[in-house]
Scaffold this motif. Sequence first.
Motif, mmCIF file in Angstrom:
data_model
loop_
_atom_site.group_PDB
_atom_site.id
_atom_site.type_symbol
_atom_site.label_atom_id
_atom_site.label_comp_id
_atom_site.label_asym_id
_atom_site.label_seq_id
_atom_site.Cartn_x
_atom_site.Cartn_y
_atom_site.Cartn_z
ATOM 1 N N GLY A 35 -13.127 18.856 3.384
ATOM 2 C CA GLY A 35 -14.339 19.380 4.000
ATOM 3 C C GLY A 35 -15.566 18.531 3.740
ATOM 4 O O GLY A 35 -16.409 18.351 4.626
ATOM 5 N N LYS A 36 -15.690 17.970 2.537
ATOM 6 C CA LYS A 36 -16.888 17.199 2.189
ATOM 7 C C LYS A 36 -16.683 15.692 2.307
ATOM 8 O O LYS A 36 -17.559 14.975 2.787
ATOM 9 C CB LYS A 36 -17.321 17.538 0.761
ATOM 10 C CG LYS A 36 -18.604 16.814 0.344
ATOM 11 C CD LYS A 36 -19.113 17.308 -1.009
ATOM 12 C CE LYS A 36 -20.433 16.635 -1.361
ATOM 13 N NZ LYS A 36 -20.991 17.127 -2.638
ATOM 14 N N TYR A 37 -15.496 15.212 1.884
ATOM 15 C CA TYR A 37 -15.300 13.762 1.802
ATOM 16 C C TYR A 37 -14.361 13.209 2.883
ATOM 17 O O TYR A 37 -14.065 12.015 2.879
ATOM 18 C CB TYR A 37 -14.775 13.395 0.412
ATOM 19 C CG TYR A 37 -15.778 13.710 -0.672
ATOM 20 C CD1 TYR A 37 -16.847 12.856 -0.914
ATOM 21 C CD2 TYR A 37 -15.679 14.868 -1.427
ATOM 22 C CE1 TYR A 37 -17.782 13.141 -1.895
ATOM 23 C CE2 TYR A 37 -16.614 15.171 -2.410
ATOM 24 C CZ TYR A 37 -17.665 14.307 -2.637
ATOM 25 O OH TYR A 37 -18.596 14.603 -3.601
ATOM 26 N N LYS A 38 -13.910 14.093 3.772
ATOM 27 C CA LYS A 38 -13.058 13.670 4.899
ATOM 28 C C LYS A 38 -11.764 13.012 4.428
ATOM 29 O O LYS A 38 -11.193 12.172 5.126
ATOM 30 C CB LYS A 38 -13.810 12.705 5.836
ATOM 31 C CG LYS A 38 -15.203 13.174 6.248
ATOM 32 C CD LYS A 38 -15.168 14.491 6.987
ATOM 33 C CE LYS A 38 -16.559 14.917 7.414
ATOM 34 N NZ LYS A 38 -16.594 16.279 7.982
ATOM 35 N N ILE A 39 -11.299 13.384 3.246
ATOM 36 C CA ILE A 39 -10.024 12.859 2.775
ATOM 37 C C ILE A 39 -8.917 13.556 3.560
ATOM 38 O O ILE A 39 -8.887 14.789 3.639
ATOM 39 C CB ILE A 39 -9.840 13.099 1.265
ATOM 40 C CG1 ILE A 39 -10.967 12.396 0.492
ATOM 41 C CG2 ILE A 39 -8.475 12.601 0.797
ATOM 42 C CD1 ILE A 39 -10.943 12.666 -1.006
ATOM 43 N N ALA A 40 -8.012 12.792 4.146
ATOM 44 C CA ALA A 40 -6.926 13.366 4.936
ATOM 45 C C ALA A 40 -6.185 14.412 4.110
ATOM 46 O O ALA A 40 -5.927 14.209 2.912
ATOM 47 C CB ALA A 40 -5.978 12.274 5.392
ATOM 48 N N HIS A 41 -5.837 15.508 4.758
ATOM 49 C CA HIS A 41 -5.254 16.640 4.038
ATOM 50 C C HIS A 41 -3.996 16.250 3.266
ATOM 51 O O HIS A 41 -3.824 16.637 2.109
ATOM 52 C CB HIS A 41 -4.940 17.746 5.049
ATOM 53 C CG HIS A 41 -4.401 18.994 4.430
ATOM 54 N ND1 HIS A 41 -5.108 19.731 3.508
ATOM 55 C CD2 HIS A 41 -3.214 19.628 4.595
ATOM 56 C CE1 HIS A 41 -4.376 20.770 3.135
ATOM 57 N NE2 HIS A 41 -3.233 20.723 3.775
ATOM 58 N N GLY A 42 -3.126 15.462 3.892
ATOM 59 C CA GLY A 42 -1.911 15.056 3.212
ATOM 60 C C GLY A 42 -2.177 14.189 1.999
ATOM 61 O O GLY A 42 -1.484 14.294 0.971
ATOM 62 N N VAL A 43 -3.175 13.323 2.092
ATOM 63 C CA VAL A 43 -3.552 12.479 0.954
ATOM 64 C C VAL A 43 -4.093 13.339 -0.184
ATOM 65 O O VAL A 43 -3.713 13.164 -1.349
ATOM 66 C CB VAL A 43 -4.587 11.418 1.374
ATOM 67 C CG1 VAL A 43 -5.127 10.670 0.155
ATOM 68 C CG2 VAL A 43 -3.966 10.427 2.363
ATOM 69 N N ALA A 44 -4.974 14.267 0.149
ATOM 70 C CA ALA A 44 -5.545 15.146 -0.879
ATOM 71 C C ALA A 44 -4.455 15.946 -1.577
ATOM 72 O O ALA A 44 -4.440 16.066 -2.813
ATOM 73 C CB ALA A 44 -6.582 16.079 -0.249
ATOM 74 N N ASN A 45 -3.536 16.499 -0.810
ATOM 75 C CA ASN A 45 -2.431 17.246 -1.411
ATOM 76 C C ASN A 45 -1.587 16.366 -2.316
ATOM 77 O O ASN A 45 -1.203 16.766 -3.425
ATOM 78 C CB ASN A 45 -1.539 17.846 -0.314
ATOM 79 C CG ASN A 45 -2.107 19.134 0.258
ATOM 80 O OD1 ASN A 45 -2.969 19.779 -0.340
ATOM 81 N ND2 ASN A 45 -1.620 19.522 1.421
#
Length: 386
Positions: A272-282
């Motif tokens: 939401g804040k840093y636009k990190i791709a969801h799969g990468v964040a997970n």
Amino acid sequence: MYVFKTADTIITKVGIASEIGEHLSQLKQHVQKALLLTQPALQKSGAVEKVVASLNQAGVSVDVTTDVEPEPTLSNIETVYQATLNVTDYDVLIGLGGGSILDTTKLLSVMKTNDMSLDEMLGSDQVKQPGIPTVLIPTTSGTGAEVTPNAIVTLPEKELKIGVVSSYLLPNLVLIDAALTTGLPKPITAATGMDAFTHALESYISNKANPISDMFALEAIRLISANIETAYFNGGNIEARERMLIGSMYGGMALTAAGTAAVHAMAYPLGGKYKIAHGVANSMLLPHVTQFNMDAIETRLATVAEPMGIKKENQDEKEMAQAVVDRIVELTKILEIPQDLSAYGVQDSAIESMAVAALDVKRLMDNNPKQLTKEDVKAIYGKLLA
């Protein structure tokens, strides 16, 4: 009691997207006009042209939009709605793309038939009426969105992502076509594949885990573990690509039956804040959150070793559970998934607000097998800052 719902019809076949017109009878209604939501890359690859040709051959006229943004915001989805469904009536909506496209297709469907704003749909079971029919065709092996009752929306003003959860979001027809995934770039293959793995593992250790979710979760873990490296290093391997797609779909079914937990809750502020791709964040968070949960899930986690291909050589339960975490860490390195949040502009000063935002995703935090305090969440984020 266990209740499980998923898509009405699922068809798996290499090349089936190019035959979509032949399968619209599954919708059990006459289809004359369709809206196809997709991505520019799929137009360039020729995939959209093949889908449209098959629909035209079946007597269906098609409008195409590529206006859905990656990780779409509430305002973006509303803008797409105003430009399409608000001015034209469609018999069916077709989503051809990754999770953002599939989620938006589901949301547009119910926005058309419910006298309420998208903002009012946020949360669980707020949607009142079924939507217009949907056909979903995933082009990544990651979200499992084609079989879930969930859709994720980015809220920039809250620097967070939030879900719409409703059985009315479940699609009428799903087409699984591995031919659409053979050209995926390696970073997307890695991130989406580990996203699907996270769905399966979190569902398996969640507080709502049950015999139905366990079946899908363990088979998803087995398929993804056995095929993700082949798909990553040899993207044209159609067998590996198809098994990854099925594994992703099973992961979606697992989370439908049991739900995800703290990894996803903590990933939402990063997207939401840093636009990190969801799969990468997970992927970044999964080993650290799993390690934190260890004393609450050791017995259950140990049973994941076998479907992950981890050999038991006189190891006890504790050692097998730790071997699972170690293998996850190894996979993120093999797949070259970033492990440093500072590379995305995250600073120590942001950890406090991210922890507050993550803990506010109570639907997921409450499903975690071990309660996290704000200090726990901050400590986990801190492990990802160099």
